[in-house]
Design a protein around this motif. Structure first.
Motif, PDB file in Angstrom:
ATOM      1  N   ARG A 126       3.974  36.927  74.535  1.00  0.00           N
ATOM      2  CA  ARG A 126       4.914  37.813  73.866  1.00  0.00           C
ATOM      3  C   ARG A 126       4.868  39.205  74.480  1.00  0.00           C
ATOM      4  O   ARG A 126       5.908  39.834  74.706  1.00  0.00           O
ATOM      5  N   THR A 174       7.973  41.030  76.410  1.00  0.00           N
ATOM      6  CA  THR A 174       8.420  42.350  75.964  1.00  0.00           C
ATOM      7  C   THR A 174       8.391  43.353  77.116  1.00  0.00           C
ATOM      8  O   THR A 174       9.308  44.170  77.269  1.00  0.00           O
ATOM      9  N   ARG A 218       9.431  42.661  68.870  1.00  0.00           N
ATOM     10  CA  ARG A 218      10.166  41.602  69.533  1.00  0.00           C
ATOM     11  C   ARG A 218      11.620  42.002  69.738  1.00  0.00           C
ATOM     12  O   ARG A 218      12.303  42.380  68.792  1.00  0.00           O
ATOM     13  N   HIS A 221      12.690  33.645  76.101  1.00  0.00           N
ATOM     14  CA  HIS A 221      12.710  34.481  74.884  1.00  0.00           C
ATOM     15  C   HIS A 221      13.136  33.681  73.647  1.00  0.00           C
ATOM     16  O   HIS A 221      12.431  33.722  72.622  1.00  0.00           O
ATOM     17  N   PRO A 222      14.241  32.944  73.659  1.00  0.00           N
ATOM     18  CA  PRO A 222      14.622  32.202  72.442  1.00  0.00           C
ATOM     19  C   PRO A 222      13.620  31.105  72.091  1.00  0.00           C
ATOM     20  O   PRO A 222      13.401  30.828  70.908  1.00  0.00           O
ATOM     21  N   SER A 276      10.591  32.819  70.515  1.00  0.00           N
ATOM     22  CA  SER A 276      10.977  33.345  69.202  1.00  0.00           C
ATOM     23  C   SER A 276      11.077  32.222  68.171  1.00  0.00           C
ATOM     24  O   SER A 276      10.677  32.391  67.009  1.00  0.00           O
ATOM     25  N   GLU A 289       7.586  31.320  67.101  1.00  0.00           N
ATOM     26  CA  GLU A 289       7.000  32.369  66.265  1.00  0.00           C
ATOM     27  C   GLU A 289       7.587  32.328  64.856  1.00  0.00           C
ATOM     28  O   GLU A 289       6.870  32.580  63.880  1.00  0.00           O
ATOM     29  N   GLN A 290       8.843  32.015  64.741  1.00  0.00           N
ATOM     30  CA  GLN A 290       9.466  31.950  63.416  1.00  0.00           C
ATOM     31  C   GLN A 290       9.060  30.693  62.658  1.00  0.00           C
ATOM     32  O   GLN A 290       8.908  30.719  61.430  1.00  0.00           O
ATOM     33  N   ARG A 314      15.555  41.745  70.165  1.00  0.00           N
ATOM     34  CA  ARG A 314      16.506  40.850  69.487  1.00  0.00           C
ATOM     35  C   ARG A 314      17.220  39.939  70.466  1.00  0.00           C
ATOM     36  O   ARG A 314      17.469  38.776  70.166  1.00  0.00           O
TER      37      ARG A 314
END
Length: 248
Positions: A117, A121, A241, A169-170, A173, A176-177, A243
């Motif tokens: 991550r 970033t 993070r 990235h997606p 993410s 992580e979600q 968007r």
């Protein structure tokens, strides 16, 4: 020679320099007075000469700043290309080199090191900074025999950073979600992402060296290798993070 003799010699030298300075000042003063009293043809001749000298100095400075230099660099997916740079382009290349060399894009990240991550970033920040640097800089002088530093930077964004960020990235993410309390090691795609990151870093290193060459930086490879061999430890920051992948 005694101390008194040396002191006398220094004093005499000082007196001579002061005297010469006074004479030079007097000559300049007389010339200024003569110009102020002049009229007609003489006055316009003096003014024209001074204006011509100023124009010549200005043109010489402009030519030095606008002079184009050919530089050959090798970058991934493109092979060897010829670029043309002037002082403005060198400054842009220097800014891009500094931004790139201080980020994870140019530093190897082993399997046990860091967080993905944080790496994504950092790369996202590099994308945004590179784009902003190009937005605020003046376009390079149009040339027909070579490419510009802007072309190299855009290729770096569109051929390297954007595909990597758009892919990973997606995916990261989503993990992580779905598992907010799980470490990154539990992500099934972690190893594949790190492999792809290492590929990106190998290619990015060539772009960083190309920026250095366009900027006229010496020993750029040594700077990269020394930074990788002796990393400066830093506290782990809280990660924000982004968007959207690649800042798009």
């Amino acid at each position: 020679m005694t101390g008194a003799d040396r002191f006398g010699g220094v004093l005499a030298g000082g007196v001579v320099r002061v005297g010469l300075a006074m004479v030079a000042g007097a000559v300049v003063g007389l010339c200024g007075y003569a110009i102020s009293r002049a009229g007609g043809v003489l006055l316009f001749t003096v003014i024209g000469a001074l204006a011509g000298a100023l124009v010549a100095v200005g043109l010489n400075a402009y030519r030095r700043s606008a002079r184009l230099t050919e530089v050959k660099v090798t970058v991934p997916q493109v092979s060897e290309l010829t670029f043309v740079v002037n002082n403005d382009a060198r400054q842009v290349a220097w800014q891009l080199f500094i931004e790139s060399v201080t980020r994870v894009s140019a530093q190897r990240l082993d399997n046990e090191d860091g967080l993905l991550r944080e790496s994504l970033t950092s790369l996202h920040g590099l994308f945004a900074t590179t784009r902003e640097t190009l937005k605020v800089s003046r376009p390079s002088t149009h040339v027909s025999a070579g490419l510009t530093v802007e072309c190299l930077a855009v290729n770096f964004l569109n051929l390297e950073l954007r595909p990597f960020l758009s892919r990973w990235h997606p995916r990261l993410s989503a993990f992580e979600q779905s598992a907010p309390d799980s470490p990154e090691e539990d992500w099934p795609l972690a190893a594949e992402c790190r492999d792809d990151l290492r590929r990106l870093q190998r290619n990015a290193r060539q772009y960083v060296l190309a920026f250095a060459r366009l900027a006229g930086v010496r020993d750029a490879e040594e700077m990269l290798d020394a930074s990788a061999a002796n990393p400066v430890p830093a506290p782990t920051p809280s990660v924000t993070r982004p968007r959207d992948p690649a800042g798009s």
